[in-house]
Motif scaffolding. Structure first.
Motif, PDB file in Angstrom:
ATOM      1  N   HIS A 384       0.824  -1.209   0.000  1.00 61.75           N
ATOM      2  CA  HIS A 384       0.000   0.000   0.000  1.00 61.75           C
ATOM      3  C   HIS A 384       0.857   1.257   0.000  1.00 61.75           C
ATOM      4  CE1 HIS A 384      -4.203  -1.347   0.351  1.00 61.75           C
ATOM      5  NE2 HIS A 384      -3.661  -2.445   0.841  1.00 61.75           N
ATOM      6  N   ARG A 385       2.064   1.133   0.489  1.00 59.01           N
ATOM      7  CA  ARG A 385       2.964   2.284   0.472  1.00 59.01           C
ATOM      8  C   ARG A 385       3.758   2.366  -0.824  1.00 59.01           C
ATOM      9  NH1 ARG A 385       4.790   2.169   6.840  1.00 59.01           N
ATOM     10  NH2 ARG A 385       3.242   3.706   7.474  1.00 59.01           N
ATOM     11  N   GLY A 386       3.518   1.417  -1.721  1.00 59.20           N
ATOM     12  CA  GLY A 386       4.193   1.451  -3.005  1.00 59.20           C
ATOM     13  C   GLY A 386       5.553   0.787  -3.010  1.00 59.20           C
ATOM     14  N   GLN A 387       5.947   0.136  -1.930  1.00 57.22           N
ATOM     15  CA  GLN A 387       7.252  -0.525  -1.831  1.00 57.22           C
ATOM     16  C   GLN A 387       7.086  -1.993  -2.230  1.00 57.22           C
ATOM     17  OE1 GLN A 387       9.872   1.491  -1.273  1.00 57.22           O
ATOM     18  NE2 GLN A 387       8.310   3.113  -1.163  1.00 57.22           N
ATOM     19  N   THR A 388       6.810  -2.214  -3.501  1.00 57.84           N
ATOM     20  CA  THR A 388       6.442  -3.539  -3.974  1.00 57.84           C
ATOM     21  C   THR A 388       7.589  -4.543  -3.873  1.00 57.84           C
ATOM     22  OG1 THR A 388       4.888  -2.479  -5.492  1.00 57.84           O
ATOM     23  CG2 THR A 388       5.428  -4.786  -5.911  1.00 57.84           C
ATOM     24  N   THR A 389       8.796  -4.137  -4.161  1.00 60.30           N
ATOM     25  CA  THR A 389       9.936  -5.060  -4.115  1.00 60.30           C
ATOM     26  C   THR A 389      10.115  -5.638  -2.718  1.00 60.30           C
ATOM     27  OG1 THR A 389      11.043  -3.858  -5.899  1.00 60.30           O
ATOM     28  CG2 THR A 389      12.404  -5.293  -4.522  1.00 60.30           C
ATOM     29  N   GLN A 390      10.041  -4.777  -1.689  1.00 57.08           N
ATOM     30  CA  GLN A 390      10.168  -5.268  -0.322  1.00 57.08           C
ATOM     31  C   GLN A 390       8.963  -6.114   0.065  1.00 57.08           C
ATOM     32  OE1 GLN A 390      10.735  -2.193  -1.305  1.00 57.08           O
ATOM     33  NE2 GLN A 390      12.897  -1.830  -0.806  1.00 57.08           N
ATOM     34  N   ALA A 391       7.786  -5.740  -0.424  1.00 55.81           N
ATOM     35  CA  ALA A 391       6.581  -6.517  -0.128  1.00 55.81           C
ATOM     36  C   ALA A 391       6.699  -7.929  -0.685  1.00 55.81           C
ATOM     37  CB  ALA A 391       5.351  -5.814  -0.698  1.00 55.81           C
ATOM     38  N   VAL A 392       7.262  -8.051  -1.887  1.00 55.39           N
ATOM     39  CA  VAL A 392       7.422  -9.372  -2.502  1.00 55.39           C
ATOM     40  C   VAL A 392       8.290 -10.268  -1.627  1.00 55.39           C
ATOM     41  CG1 VAL A 392       8.521 -10.564  -4.436  1.00 55.39           C
ATOM     42  CG2 VAL A 392       6.973  -8.646  -4.866  1.00 55.39           C
ATOM     43  N   ARG A 393       9.360  -9.737  -1.088  1.00 59.35           N
ATOM     44  CA  ARG A 393      10.257 -10.545  -0.253  1.00 59.35           C
ATOM     45  C   ARG A 393       9.517 -11.097   0.959  1.00 59.35           C
ATOM     46  NH1 ARG A 393      15.221  -7.043   1.325  1.00 59.35           N
ATOM     47  NH2 ARG A 393      15.753  -8.993   2.396  1.00 59.35           N
ATOM     48  N   LEU A 394       8.690 -10.284   1.582  1.00 58.30           N
ATOM     49  CA  LEU A 394       7.955 -10.739   2.754  1.00 58.30           C
ATOM     50  C   LEU A 394       6.865 -11.746   2.374  1.00 58.30           C
ATOM     51  CD1 LEU A 394       7.737  -7.433   4.775  1.00 58.30           C
ATOM     52  CD2 LEU A 394       8.704  -9.579   5.587  1.00 58.30           C
ATOM     53  N   TYR A 395       6.215 -11.517   1.255  1.00 57.07           N
ATOM     54  CA  TYR A 395       5.208 -12.496   0.812  1.00 57.07           C
ATOM     55  C   TYR A 395       5.863 -13.857   0.549  1.00 57.07           C
ATOM     56  CZ  TYR A 395       1.105  -9.484   0.336  1.00 57.07           C
ATOM     57  OH  TYR A 395       0.028  -8.686   0.592  1.00 57.07           O
ATOM     58  N   GLU A 396       7.017 -13.842  -0.080  1.00 58.06           N
ATOM     59  CA  GLU A 396       7.707 -15.107  -0.336  1.00 58.06           C
ATOM     60  C   GLU A 396       8.098 -15.773   0.984  1.00 58.06           C
ATOM     61  OE1 GLU A 396       9.849 -14.489  -4.643  1.00 58.06           O
ATOM     62  OE2 GLU A 396      10.805 -13.551  -2.914  1.00 58.06           O
ATOM     63  N   TRP A 397       8.493 -14.989   1.956  1.00 63.20           N
ATOM     64  CA  TRP A 397       8.875 -15.529   3.254  1.00 63.20           C
ATOM     65  C   TRP A 397       7.662 -16.085   3.999  1.00 63.20           C
ATOM     66  CZ3 TRP A 397       8.254 -15.126   8.495  1.00 63.20           C
ATOM     67  CH2 TRP A 397       9.285 -15.646   9.287  1.00 63.20           C
ATOM     68  N   ALA A 398       6.468 -15.453   3.818  1.00 62.84           N
ATOM     69  CA  ALA A 398       5.270 -15.921   4.517  1.00 62.84           C
ATOM     70  C   ALA A 398       4.914 -17.351   4.118  1.00 62.84           C
ATOM     71  CB  ALA A 398       4.091 -14.988   4.241  1.00 62.84           C
ATOM     72  N   GLY A 399       5.097 -17.702   2.857  1.00 59.42           N
ATOM     73  CA  GLY A 399       5.046 -19.090   2.451  1.00 59.42           C
ATOM     74  C   GLY A 399       3.693 -19.684   2.136  1.00 59.42           C
TER      75      GLY A 399
END
Length: 829
Positions: A384-399
């Protein structure tokens, strides 16, 4: 066995009339009704009638058997001892005895039943009914009679309490009637006088238990006869026959009920509800402080209730995430590990900063399961803050499967298509069964990828399916973006504006993503209106800059670019300069990705208009790199080339304009939308070279209009008209520009009806009123001419005719008359 009941208030009046007519006549009568129905009032009237006739009266609870010549008036006979009831029955057996007994329907001791049977020779028992609305209107103002009847169920005692409070208080204010606070105070004594178990039963009903014997058993002591207590509760007058509390009594119990007992009752009920899988939120909500701040009321905490608070938080998550966050906090105070759920609730409520702080703590010290959930929440906040690259890393980590789908969407948006395709494999089996949410996330990822690799129709079809599939998730699911929003962006890029609008309307109707995505859906809906040229509709939908509803994070770029685009299309250079700093600030804070190419293109045009193209040069270069990494997909490239063509035209950079026009021509086979842009680009170059053929201009303008871009179509025709020396062609093109502009500015079908016109408006034509409104808005003749696709001379001519028709001597008088007729544009009139 109970005596027959005479169900009419006239029976009480008949009894009183008989006593007044012949006080010496024998009387045997029974009056039965719950508390508050007027039994004591009737006995007082009888006593006054007898005493007025010189007859001695004993009662209401004589300490010994009265003399034979006494009238015996017994009130609340249900409270007398068995011995006392037998004495009254013996007295009634005397010749010529005059006995009137009043009692509640419960309790019915055997001695009371025998007494009532002995008095049956005097006629059936008299039941006192509730007052009708007409009778209530004799005691309170007529305008509130229906309200008072509904609040009191017509019970005379309660009607009198409201009537007394109204009489002693200030006049009834206009608006919906309210219960006076003073009418609740007498209930304190009523509650104190109740038998403790009956009071607990009424507290349980007020808490929402109804007449569920299972829930009542959780509140009352072991061995309590629930049915008997319910009958006793009805006998108080507070509990109606259907098991609900009389509204006035319910209000009083909620305000005056002992706080310790209220907490205890609700906690017991909630624990029983939770054990049997029932809802608990309505039981727990009143335990949260409101006026004194967040948290539980004193005494409502307890480690045993942690699961109850947690379950209530889950119930509240969709409708009231802020309440859910309080409940999760209460659960944490009772020993539950709910930090990740609380972060979710806070994020759904829109407080991204607080949610981010909570997730950081969980990610640092939580269990693996809690950290996975916190990672999901943190990823959504970053998106939502537009930081998509960092968001992707966390989504991948969530699993999870859901997180994988959203990660793939972010990977495509940031140019990493190959990684996205490896992450989401629809045919791959998984140990976890797919849910509607995980399936929607997978479809959303696939549709985003198809927007890069395939035809727009395929991508739109997939995203429409994803939007439909995610509807059951409702407002309680935290999403980084919705399929409807992504689908609308894809649709806007390929000029399928009706599809975009349909997706957003459905998402708003079903509250997809909750309040956090509501602003995004509304902003994208405004962008559709902007592309169509419906500028007045856009103005009405814009939030105030810096206001409560102002967008933040990723949406701030869309919101600020929307203001810039609106000012540019309105020819409002002052407004454009005013909106530009905020837009630049928003642009600096957002990395370039596919989903923000639309505002980037709009800001590029505005930068050219203001001579500040250097402000967007870096972002445009990054956009070129991103699109190149994705293979220059036409769907995402065409609109950006169109915006950059417009920017080059405004900057009078013919070389750059030719480059983007050539790229649009190369992409024209991508679809009808690409062909419309390509044809218009070619014509624009001819217009700039002043060799445009009017027929070609009209064809290109119609193509843009068919694509939904009425404003762009009107501008092309208008600029071609300005640059031609053929007066016949100029007139044709200007008329076409006006028609196209009017089509773009058509009102929405569900817009509010237009208010009645000022009679003075009849003096002016529609065009004259339009010109007059723009003059009042502070625009110059040249700006008005650009806005309406007229010449400055024509605008001057219109103003001269307006002055003549209104009979104004000078400009000051002219402006005053226009404000009277048209209204002040700044006030929205």
């Amino acid at each position: 066995m109970s005596a027959p009941v005479m169900n009419a208030r006239s029976a009480a009046a008949d009894l009183l009339a008989r006593v007044i007519a012949d006080p010496s006549a024998p009387v045997h009568a029974v009056v039965v009704a719950p508390g508050g129905y007027g039994k004591s009032t009737l006995l007082r009237q009888l006593a006054d009638a007898y005493r007025g006739a010189g007859v001695p009266v004993a009662g209401p609870w004589p300490s010994r058997a009265p003399d034979t010549d006494h009238v015996l008036l017994i009130d609340d006979a249900h409270l007398l001892t068995p011995e006392h009831l037998d004495e009254v029955r013996d007295h009634a057996a005397r010749p010529g005895a005059r006995v009137v007994v009043a009692h509640r329907p419960h309790p019915r001791r055997p001695e009371l039943v025998r007494l009532v049977e002995a008095l049956r020779r005097g006629g059936p028992a008299i039941a006192l009914p509730a007052l009708t609305t007409e009778q209530v209107a004799e005691r309170v103002p007529a305008e509130v009679a229906a309200f008072v009847t509904a609040q009191t169920a017509g019970i005379p005692r309660y009607v009198a309490r409201i009537a007394d409070a109204l009489a002693a208080g200030p006049p009834v204010p206009p608006g919906p009637p309210q219960v006076p606070v003073a009418a609740l105070a007498p209930f304190a004594a009523d509650l104190d006088e109740l038998e403790p178990r009956v009071r607990m039963l009424l507290l349980a009903v007020e808490a929402g238990a109804g007449l569920s014997f299972d829930l009542m058993a959780a509140v009352l002591e072991d061995g309590a006869d629930v049915a008997d207590l319910v009958d006793e509760g009805r006998a108080t007058g507070m509990l109606a026959a259907d098991g609900t509390l009389v509204p006035l009594a319910q209000r009083a119990i909620a305000v005056l009920g002992p706080i310790g007992q209220r907490i205890d009752v609700r906690q017991r009920l909630a624990a029983r509800q939770l054990a049997r899988g029932g809802p608990v939120l309505s039981l727990i909500r009143p335990l949260l402080q409101v006026a004194t701040g967040p948290g539980l009321v004193p005494g409502a905490a307890g480690s045993s209730l942690g699961p109850v608070y947690e379950a209530a938080g889950e119930e509240a998550l969709g409708d009231d995430p802020a309440l859910a966050a309080e409940l999760f906090e209460a659960a944490a105070g009772a020993g539950r590990t709910t930090s990740a759920r609380r972060a979710l609730a806070i994020a759904l409520a829109g407080d991204l900063d607080h949610a981010s702080r909570l997730t950081d703590r969980v990610l640092s010290a939580g269990t693996p399961e809690q950290r996975a959930e916190a990672a999901y929440v943190a990823a959504a906040v970053l998106a939502h803050r537009g930081q998509t690259t960092q968001a992707v890393r966390l989504y991948e980590w969530a699993g999870s499967g859901v997180a994988a789908g959203f990660a793939a969407v972010g990977l495509v948006a940031t140019g990493r298509l190959a990684e996205a395709e490896r992450l989401v494999r629809p045919d791959e089996t998984s140990a976890r069964p797919p849910t509607s949410l995980s399936a929607a996330a997978t479809l959303m990822a696939r549709g985003t990828a198809e927007s890069v690799t395939g035809p727009p129709a395929a991508a739109l079809s997939t995203l429409v399916q994803a939007a439909a599939m995610i509807i059951p998730a409702g407002p309680s699911t935290l999403l980084p973006d919705s399929p409807a929003a992504v689908g609308a962006l894809v649709a806007m890029h390929c000029s399928e504006l009706d599809v975009a609008e349909s997706l957003l309307v459905r998402a708003e109707r079903h509250q997809t993503g909750g309040a956090l995505l509501a602003a995004r859906h509304r902003l994208l809906g405004s962008w559709i209106l902007l592309l169509r040229g419906r500028l007045s509709d856009v103005e009405q939908r814009l939030p105030e800059p810096g206001g409560v509803a102002a967008p933040e994070g990723r949406d701030s770029l869309f919101g600020s670019a929307l203001r810039v685009g609106l000012a540019r299309r309105n020819g409002d250079l002052v407004g454009l300069r005013s909106a530009w700093p905020d837009a630049c600030q928003a642009l600096i804070g957002q990395p370039v990705e596919l989903f923000n190419l639309l505002p980037l293109g709009e800001l590029a045009v505005a930068a050219a208009r203001l001579g500040e193209l250097h402000r967007v040069a870096g972002h445009l270069a990054e956009a070129d790199r991103l699109l190149a990494e994705l293979g220059d997909p036409p769907l995402w490239s065409v609109v950006l080339h169109w915006f950059r063509l417009q920017a080059a035209i405004l900057a009078d950079d013919r070389v750059t304009a030719r480059q983007h026009a050539d790229r649009l021509v190369e992409l024209r086979d991508a679809g009808a939308y690409a062909a419309a842009y390509a044809d218009a680009a070619t014509v624009w170059l001819d217009v700039l070279a002043e060799r445009a053929d009017p027929e070609s201009v009209l064809v290109a303008a119609r193509g843009l209009n068919l694509a939904g871009l009425a404003w762009d179509a009107a501008r092309l025709a208008g600029q071609a008209a300005i640059r031609t020396s053929d007066r016949k062609a100029m007139a044709l093109l200007l008329e076409s520009a006006r028609v196209l502009q009017d089509r773009g500015a058509r009102p929405e079908t569900n817009a509010a009806p237009v208010r009645a016109a000022n009679p003075g408006q009849q003096l002016l034509s529609a065009r004259e009123r339009e010109v007059g409104a723009l003059v009042l808005a502070g625009m110059t003749y040249k700006q008005i001419a650009d806005r309406l696709y007229l010449s400055a001379k024509t605008v001057e001519h219109h103003m001269a005719r307006i002055r003549q028709r209104l009979g104004c001597a000078d400009r000051h008088e002219l402006l005053s008359r226009l404000r009277e007729i048209i209204g002040d544009p700044k006030s929205g009139l």
